[in-house]
Scaffold this active site. Structure first.
Site, mmCIF file in Angstrom:
data_model
loop_
_atom_site.group_PDB
_atom_site.id
_atom_site.type_symbol
_atom_site.label_atom_id
_atom_site.label_comp_id
_atom_site.label_asym_id
_atom_site.label_seq_id
_atom_site.Cartn_x
_atom_site.Cartn_y
_atom_site.Cartn_z
ATOM 1 N N ASP A 99 0.953 -1.361 0.107
ATOM 2 C CA ASP A 99 -0.143 -0.099 0.113
ATOM 3 C C ASP A 99 0.813 1.283 -0.072
ATOM 4 O O ASP A 99 0.214 2.425 0.339
ATOM 5 C CB ASP A 99 -0.921 -0.050 1.272
ATOM 6 C CG ASP A 99 -0.119 -0.388 2.539
ATOM 7 O OD1 ASP A 99 1.099 -0.079 2.659
ATOM 8 O OD2 ASP A 99 -0.481 -0.865 3.521
ATOM 9 N N GLU A 121 -1.598 -8.871 -1.615
ATOM 10 C CA GLU A 121 -1.960 -8.343 -0.305
ATOM 11 C C GLU A 121 -3.155 -7.315 -0.520
ATOM 12 O O GLU A 121 -3.432 -6.146 0.010
ATOM 13 C CB GLU A 121 -1.102 -7.817 0.338
ATOM 14 C CG GLU A 121 -1.265 -7.556 1.861
ATOM 15 C CD GLU A 121 -0.323 -7.153 2.821
ATOM 16 O OE1 GLU A 121 0.531 -8.074 3.336
ATOM 17 O OE2 GLU A 121 -0.244 -5.959 3.172
ATOM 18 N N GLU A 135 -2.072 5.394 2.878
ATOM 19 C CA GLU A 135 -1.668 4.041 2.591
ATOM 20 C C GLU A 135 -3.292 3.356 2.192
ATOM 21 O O GLU A 135 -3.634 2.740 1.351
ATOM 22 C CB GLU A 135 -1.243 3.062 3.584
ATOM 23 C CG GLU A 135 0.238 3.149 3.605
ATOM 24 C CD GLU A 135 0.588 4.287 4.573
ATOM 25 O OE1 GLU A 135 -0.283 5.137 5.178
ATOM 26 O OE2 GLU A 135 2.044 4.286 4.711
ATOM 27 N N HIS A 207 7.355 1.957 13.909
ATOM 28 C CA HIS A 207 7.644 2.969 13.092
ATOM 29 C C HIS A 207 6.325 3.659 12.508
ATOM 30 O O HIS A 207 6.828 4.439 11.330
ATOM 31 C CB HIS A 207 8.208 1.930 11.881
ATOM 32 C CG HIS A 207 7.084 1.090 11.163
ATOM 33 N ND1 HIS A 207 6.363 1.595 10.065
ATOM 34 C CD2 HIS A 207 6.703 -0.046 11.508
ATOM 35 C CE1 HIS A 207 5.510 0.614 9.706
ATOM 36 N NE2 HIS A 207 5.780 -0.272 10.538
ATOM 37 N N ARG A 209 3.794 6.451 11.389
ATOM 38 C CA ARG A 209 3.538 7.782 11.612
ATOM 39 C C ARG A 209 2.624 8.110 12.658
ATOM 40 O O ARG A 209 2.983 9.196 13.484
ATOM 41 C CB ARG A 209 2.951 8.498 10.292
ATOM 42 C CG ARG A 209 3.385 9.697 9.821
ATOM 43 C CD ARG A 209 3.132 9.815 8.416
ATOM 44 N NE ARG A 209 3.987 9.342 7.479
ATOM 45 C CZ ARG A 209 3.442 8.806 6.558
ATOM 46 N NH1 ARG A 209 1.991 8.552 6.285
ATOM 47 N NH2 ARG A 209 4.288 8.058 5.333
ATOM 48 N N HIS A 240 13.763 1.604 14.024
ATOM 49 C CA HIS A 240 13.475 2.074 12.714
ATOM 50 C C HIS A 240 14.336 3.326 12.443
ATOM 51 O O HIS A 240 14.564 4.271 13.413
ATOM 52 C CB HIS A 240 12.046 2.178 12.593
ATOM 53 C CG HIS A 240 11.721 2.487 11.129
ATOM 54 N ND1 HIS A 240 11.814 3.908 10.371
ATOM 55 C CD2 HIS A 240 11.223 1.603 10.282
ATOM 56 C CE1 HIS A 240 11.439 3.677 9.044
ATOM 57 N NE2 HIS A 240 10.808 2.434 8.891
HETATM 58 C C1 LIG Z 1 0.153 1.128 6.648
HETATM 59 C C2 LIG Z 1 0.746 -0.249 6.739
HETATM 60 O O1 LIG Z 1 0.052 -1.013 7.393
HETATM 61 N N1 LIG Z 1 1.485 -0.399 5.978
HETATM 62 C C3 LIG Z 1 2.326 -1.698 6.232
HETATM 63 C C4 LIG Z 1 3.844 -1.623 6.039
HETATM 64 O O2 LIG Z 1 4.310 -2.809 6.674
HETATM 65 P P1 LIG Z 1 4.688 -3.245 7.979
HETATM 66 O O3 LIG Z 1 4.117 -2.336 9.078
HETATM 67 O O4 LIG Z 1 4.837 -4.592 8.318
HETATM 68 O O5 LIG Z 1 6.514 -2.690 7.933
HETATM 69 P P2 LIG Z 1 7.601 -2.995 8.868
HETATM 70 O O6 LIG Z 1 7.202 -3.090 10.212
HETATM 71 O O7 LIG Z 1 8.581 -1.804 8.646
HETATM 72 O O8 LIG Z 1 8.129 -4.181 8.304
HETATM 73 C C5 LIG Z 1 7.766 -5.487 8.651
HETATM 74 C C6 LIG Z 1 8.637 -6.905 8.162
HETATM 75 O O9 LIG Z 1 9.998 -6.357 8.228
HETATM 76 C C7 LIG Z 1 10.767 -7.449 8.988
HETATM 77 N N2 LIG Z 1 11.657 -6.908 9.902
HETATM 78 C C8 LIG Z 1 11.338 -5.839 10.709
HETATM 79 C C9 LIG Z 1 12.300 -5.175 11.451
HETATM 80 C C10 LIG Z 1 13.443 -5.404 11.278
HETATM 81 O O10 LIG Z 1 14.659 -5.026 12.014
HETATM 82 N N3 LIG Z 1 13.784 -6.589 10.566
HETATM 83 C C11 LIG Z 1 13.114 -7.091 9.665
HETATM 84 O O11 LIG Z 1 13.268 -7.845 8.934
HETATM 85 C C12 LIG Z 1 9.486 -8.014 9.836
HETATM 86 O O12 LIG Z 1 9.584 -9.341 10.183
HETATM 87 C C13 LIG Z 1 8.489 -8.028 8.862
HETATM 88 O O13 LIG Z 1 8.473 -9.014 7.833
HETATM 89 O O14 LIG Z 1 4.202 -1.367 4.835
HETATM 90 C C14 LIG Z 1 3.879 -2.191 3.763
HETATM 91 C C15 LIG Z 1 4.383 -1.700 2.369
HETATM 92 O O15 LIG Z 1 5.695 -1.442 2.603
HETATM 93 C C16 LIG Z 1 2.515 -2.324 3.720
HETATM 94 O O16 LIG Z 1 2.332 -3.304 2.637
HETATM 95 C C17 LIG Z 1 1.834 -2.688 5.084
HETATM 96 O O17 LIG Z 1 0.381 -2.869 4.804
#
Ligand SMILES: CC(=O)N[C@@H]1[C@@H](OP(=O)(O)OP(=O)(O)OC[C@H]2O[C@@H](n3ccc(=O)[nH]c3=O)[C@H](O)[C@@H]2O)O[C@H](CO)[C@@H](O)[C@@H]1O
Length: 414
Positions: A99, A121, A135, A207, A209, A240
């Protein structure tokens, strides 16, 4: 002789890379399809780290991030960059996941060129255009532009149907993050950080906003209070890089010996951290999907979620961001074996590890005009677990330089 047709995967951020990697792997096994990877560089460092974890190399990177750019400026640059690639070397289909502005701009660029677009997704909704912003809007645009909508759950399919998305475009596949998780866990990743072995571990990530500023301060205050109340508990917090979070985290938590602040972990190490953790405290979307599959309770520091299934199953809980709630809910899981056991069920509503194989078959049927059975669909043989072997990525030519009302299945906090 069937002609080789190319599928262009567009990726801009860490979670997009993690969730697209299994699809690229499955597509590569279909010999009549060539897989291309285009990066927009929306999250530069985190994206490179995630790609490296899966052995993916983006052969072309639009590298469009500029300091303090507006969302419209970013959208225009992504759309222009992708449009040049679609014009020079049109693929049979474009795939994007999630998104972000990358996804929304890719969907529009495909629509303008009438190139089929597949949204991975699809159908996640809060029903609130302001949260997450932008998003929720990006998701709606992507769904309408897509000729294939890959919904992770039946709830997501229903959300798309309520928006009058054509039913024949929607396929319930599961979420490819479970494929990535299970394949990575099968490789028995190790956590190399020096953490106290005699303390229970809480994995913390934040992370979003909406949590910058006061909510983050409240959460960190609760973490300090939990450290004081539970000397046998240690917090692991991969911070982050966004300065809004980073400065507050280091300012408030770096002096506590019960908190380990680290740089973002690469994906295998993150999976090892989840496996080692007693529970996960997060505002991340991906962790809401991953932790239940590993049997770890997830406390979600938000007031609403577009991933209601885990909450409805009782393996995740929305706890908001106030100091009082965060303290109370973590303390409950640390002190009550019954409450802990009720959440640590080890069931996942987000898939069986075979989502990528289904998506690859559906893409192949579309671009090759074939009718192969979709793995795991009614009457078809269930596929083997998806493999982490990843495709060799075909170079994509760099473009020329650019001039400069809550829904019924949305869960809200009680
Ligand atoms: C608005 C919203 O809901 N948006 C979401 C957001 O996704 P999110 O909230 O899941 O983002 P994060 O938490 O950054 O990533 C998570 C992934 O990263 C891995 N991880 C984490 C920390 C680390 O130190 N090392 C890692 O490997 C972790 O295991 C996991 O797999 O953006 C996506 C599009 O970009 C969207 O599709 C998704 O809806």
């Amino acid at each position: 002789m069937p002609q080789t047709r190319s599928v262009l995967c567009v990726v801009g951020t860490r979670p997009e890379a993690i969730k697209m990697a299994p699809i690229m792997c499955s597509l590569k096994e279909i010999t009549d399809i060539s897989v291309r990877l285009l990066l927009t560089g929306q999250h530069r460092d985190l994206l490179s780290q995630a790609l490296a974890s899966f052995g993916l190399i983006g052969e072309a990177n639009l590298d469009l991030m500029q300091p303090n750019q507006s969302l419209s400026g970013l959208s225009a640059r992504i759309m222009g960059g992708i449009d040049s690639i679609l014009e020079q070397n049109p693929p049979a289909m474009v795939l994007a996941q999630g998104d972000t502005t990358t996804v929304m701009a890719t969907a529009i660029a495909c629509f303008h060129r009438q190139i089929p677009f597949g949204h991975v997704e699809a159908g996640l909704r809060t029903g609130n255009l302001s949260s997450p912003f932008p998003e929720e809007f990006n998701r709606i645009v992507a769904s309408h532009a897509a000729s294939l909508n890959f919904a992770p759950t039946e709830g997501a399919r229903q959300a798309l149907l309520r928006e009058a998305i054509r039913p024949e475009t929607i396929h319930v596949t599961g979420n490819t993050v479970i494929d990535a998780l299970l394949a990575t866990a099968a490789q028995k990743p190790r956590l190399s950080l020096p953490l106290p072995s005699d303390q229970r571990l809480v994995l913390l990530t934040m992370h979003r906003r909406e949590n910058f500023g006061r909510p983050a301060a409240q959460i960190f205050d609760a973490v300090l209070a939990l450290c004081a109340a539970f000397p046998d508990v240690h917090f692991l917090y991969p911070v982050h890089p966004n300065p809004n979070i980073r400065d507050a985290a280091h300012g408030m938590l770096s002096r506590s010996p019960q908190v380990t602040l680290t740089e973002p972990l690469d994906y295998p190490e993150m999976v090892a951290a989840m496996q080692r953790a007693t529970l996960v405290l997060t505002d991340s979307g991906g962790l809401q999907e991953e932790a239940p599959a590993l049997g770890k309770p997830v406390l979600v520091m938000r007031n609403e979620t577009e991933r209601p299934e885990a909450v409805q199953l009782g393996v995740a809980k929305l706890i908001g961001t106030s100091r009082r709630h965060v303290f109370r809910e973590v303390a409950r899981l640390l002190t009550s074996p019954a409450d802990y056991a009720a959440m640590a069920k080890g069931v996942s509503p987000y898939g069986d590890g075979c989502a990528a194989a289904r998506i690859a078959a559906l893409v192949a049927n579309s671009v090759l005009d074939a009718t192969w059975p979709v793995p795991g669909a009614r009457g078809a043989t269930p596929p083997a677990r998806s493999s982490i072997r990843l495709p060799t990525v075909e170079p994509v030519p760099a473009p020329p330089p650019q001039r400069p009302s809550p829904m019924p299945d949305t869960v809200h906090m009680a």
